[in-house]
Design a protein around this motif. Structure first.
Motif, PDB file in Angstrom:
ATOM      1  N   SER A 121      -7.280   3.266   0.681  1.00  0.00           N
ATOM      2  CA  SER A 121      -6.779   4.600   0.323  1.00  0.00           C
ATOM      3  C   SER A 121      -5.359   4.492  -0.189  1.00  0.00           C
ATOM      4  CB  SER A 121      -6.830   5.558   1.522  1.00  0.00           C
ATOM      5  OG  SER A 121      -5.842   5.243   2.479  1.00  0.00           O
ATOM      6  N   TYR A 174       0.416  -6.669  -9.305  1.00  0.00           N
ATOM      7  CA  TYR A 174      -0.254  -5.365  -9.323  1.00  0.00           C
ATOM      8  C   TYR A 174      -0.151  -4.673 -10.673  1.00  0.00           C
ATOM      9  CZ  TYR A 174      -0.267  -6.167  -4.321  1.00  0.00           C
ATOM     10  OH  TYR A 174      -0.446  -6.712  -3.090  1.00  0.00           O
ATOM     11  N   ASP A 200       5.933   2.524  -8.634  1.00  0.00           N
ATOM     12  CA  ASP A 200       5.128   1.840  -7.628  1.00  0.00           C
ATOM     13  C   ASP A 200       5.967   1.739  -6.358  1.00  0.00           C
ATOM     14  OD1 ASP A 200       3.715   0.197  -5.962  1.00  0.00           O
ATOM     15  OD2 ASP A 200       3.413  -1.417  -7.419  1.00  0.00           O
ATOM     16  N   SER A 235       0.686   3.135  -0.828  1.00  0.00           N
ATOM     17  CA  SER A 235      -0.541   2.648  -0.195  1.00  0.00           C
ATOM     18  C   SER A 235      -0.858   3.491   1.031  1.00  0.00           C
ATOM     19  CB  SER A 235      -0.363   1.202   0.277  1.00  0.00           C
ATOM     20  OG  SER A 235      -0.394   0.328  -0.818  1.00  0.00           O
ATOM     21  N   GLY A 252      -6.356   3.382  -3.329  1.00  0.00           N
ATOM     22  CA  GLY A 252      -5.285   2.430  -3.055  1.00  0.00           C
ATOM     23  C   GLY A 252      -4.155   2.686  -4.037  1.00  0.00           C
ATOM     24  N   ALA A 253      -3.005   2.066  -3.762  1.00  0.00           N
ATOM     25  CA  ALA A 253      -1.882   2.252  -4.673  1.00  0.00           C
ATOM     26  C   ALA A 253      -2.184   1.651  -6.041  1.00  0.00           C
ATOM     27  CB  ALA A 253      -0.620   1.621  -4.076  1.00  0.00           C
ATOM     28  N   ALA A 254      -2.902   0.530  -6.062  1.00  0.00           N
ATOM     29  CA  ALA A 254      -3.209  -0.100  -7.344  1.00  0.00           C
ATOM     30  C   ALA A 254      -4.114   0.809  -8.179  1.00  0.00           C
ATOM     31  CB  ALA A 254      -3.872  -1.459  -7.125  1.00  0.00           C
ATOM     32  N   ALA A 257       4.327   1.378  -3.362  1.00  0.00           N
ATOM     33  CA  ALA A 257       3.200   1.086  -2.472  1.00  0.00           C
ATOM     34  C   ALA A 257       3.653   0.735  -1.058  1.00  0.00           C
ATOM     35  CB  ALA A 257       2.357  -0.044  -3.060  1.00  0.00           C
ATOM     36  N   ALA A 258       4.629  -0.163  -0.964  1.00  0.00           N
ATOM     37  CA  ALA A 258       5.009  -0.683   0.362  1.00  0.00           C
ATOM     38  C   ALA A 258       6.419  -0.232   0.755  1.00  0.00           C
ATOM     39  CB  ALA A 258       4.910  -2.208   0.361  1.00  0.00           C
ATOM     40  N   LYS A 278      -1.095   0.743   4.451  1.00  0.00           N
ATOM     41  CA  LYS A 278       0.055  -0.028   4.955  1.00  0.00           C
ATOM     42  C   LYS A 278       0.702   0.779   6.082  1.00  0.00           C
ATOM     43  CE  LYS A 278       0.459  -2.662   0.692  1.00  0.00           C
ATOM     44  NZ  LYS A 278       1.144  -2.827  -0.604  1.00  0.00           N
ATOM     45  N   THR A 323      -3.467  -6.766   2.382  1.00  0.00           N
ATOM     46  CA  THR A 323      -4.824  -6.384   2.007  1.00  0.00           C
ATOM     47  C   THR A 323      -5.821  -7.469   2.381  1.00  0.00           C
ATOM     48  OG1 THR A 323      -4.082  -4.943   0.249  1.00  0.00           O
ATOM     49  CG2 THR A 323      -6.295  -5.847   0.019  1.00  0.00           C
TER      50      THR A 323
END
Ligand SMILES: *Cc1c(COP(=O)(O)O)cnc(C)c1O
Length: 399
Positions: free
Chosen positions: A223, A114, A187, A212, A70-72, A189-190, A215, A20
């Protein structure tokens, strides 16, 4: 002259991955074109999010989906949804969670930066397990019974951070959670690639999952995807959408928000500061479709070609070893890894500093520099960058 040059902002070479702080993914021209087109006309955001829900549901196997900033942000509204359900007065009270389900259980080993997004709703994290890395007495991570005994009347959700090595397995956590009627937020995200992870955590019965967008999917930096149970996505949407609307004129698509299930119209919710624009939503959906169409094998081959340019270019540099890690795993990101010998680990940090001083600055993955490793991640390299990295490293090493 590029837009950044005109503004006097230097661009960088990003060989560190979709971080990020280094501006996330580079978008394909199809994605930027879709965003520009989306920007040119007004649209009802609830209708656009209902369409996004259909696309995300098809991609993930979930009942419903939602585009967040975003994922967060997804973690924030996912947690809020688990705390409030469809109770509009509870939505209005957050982050005051007194008297509500105000605890979220998490394995101590999965605490990370996070989880601030989870705590932003006002909930308290209840940690379980003791991953003992200090005593040398053997490491046992959190176990399902520890989650089970931590669940109580105040438990809003279990928070689980997906990772190849995450323990205990998600399925076991879901089993104890669902036995007590508690939802599980994942989570992820990645966790792309592999592409199969788009459906995996939903297939393992997670209630809500975040990814995410900026990514590996290659969507807008700001986003993310939230997917899962329809009632929870509805609760998340209600706490994220702009609710500056009059009930008698409000007709959101029922598959996203079933108005008949509400006693009244909630006001702006705790997720409102993390708004996603129409451009991000359309960009993310376009990127997601391209990500799926490309597939793991083609994507891996594309990244491997860049990693090989760097690895081949650096082979033979004196007193170093170079490998391509992940070259034989199409579900991984292949990376070029330069290794300095034992006793000379500090040369890794020296190289990283030299590359940061290069023009343009080159950001390598420094996470293992203390072990003498400097890693080059191909995900955000542009054409020609790999060759520039090779020349800059050779110059820094004096070869
Ligand atoms: C990147 C990341 C996030 C945050 O994702 P954003 O889309 O940048 O909000 C959350 N959790 C984990 C594990 C991540 O790697």
């Amino acid at each position: 002259m590029t837009i950044y040059a005109r503004r006097g902002v230097p661009t960088v070479i990003n060989a560190a991955g979709t971080l990020t702080r280094l501006s996330g993914a580079i978008m394909r021209p199809e994605v930027t074109a879709a965003m520009a087109e989306a920007a040119s006309a007004p649209v009802d955001m609830a209708v656009l999010q209902a369409h996004a829900s259909d696309v995300i549901a098809a991609a993930t196997g979930a009942e419903a989906g939602y585009v967040t900033s975003g994922a967060a942000a997804g973690l924030l509204v996912a947690t809020a949804a688990c705390v409030t359900g469809l109770d509009a007065s509870a939505m209005a009270r957050l982050p005051d969670v007194a008297g509500l389900k105000n605890e979220v259980i998490v394995a101590r080993s999965q605490r990370n930066g996070y989880d601030h997004a989870v705590r932003t709703t006002g909930v308290r994290l209840v940690e379980v397990g003791l991953p003992d890395r200090a005593s040398g007495a053997g490491v046992r991570d959190a176990e399902p019974w520890e989650y089970a005994t931590a669940i109580g009347d105040r438990t809003a959700a279990i928070f689980y951070v997906a990772d190849r090595d995450a323990r205990p397995p998600l399925r076991d956590v879901v089993t104890v959670a669902h036995a007590a009627g508690v939802p599980v937020i994942v989570d992820a995200a990645a966790e792309l690639p592999p592409q199969a992870n788009l459906t995996r955590f939903i297939a393992e019965d997670a209630d809500l999952v975040v990814f995410s967008g900026g990514k590996a999917i290659g969507g807008p930096q700001a986003s993310g995807i939230l997917c899962g149970r329809r009632d929870l996505i509805m609760a998340a949407a209600l706490q994220h959408l702009d609710m500056d609307v009059m009930a008698e004129f409000w007709a959101p698509p029922a598959r996203l928000i079933d108005k008949d299930r509400l006693v009244g119209l909630p006001r702006q919710g705790i997720g409102r500061p993390c708004k996603a624009g129409k451009e991000e939503i359309v960009g993310l959906l376009t990127a997601l479709e391209l990500f799926i169409a490309e597939g793991d094998a083609a994507r891996h081959a594309r990244w491997l070609a860049e990693a090989r340019i760097i690895a081949d270019g650096l082979a033979g540099a004196p007193d170093t070893k170079v490998d391509v890690v992940g070259h034989d795993d199409i579900g991984a990101v292949p990376k070029a890894m330069l290794r300095f010998p034992r006793g000379h680990e500090a040369r890794g940090a020296e190289l990283i500093r030299a590359l940061l001083g290069h023009e343009p600055a080159i950001h390598a993955d420094a996470s293992d520099h203390a072990c003498g490793l400097v890693t080059f991640n191909p995900m955000c390299l542009r054409p020609g960058d790999a060759e520039t990295v090779v020349r800059a490293v050779a110059a820094a090493l004096g070869t």
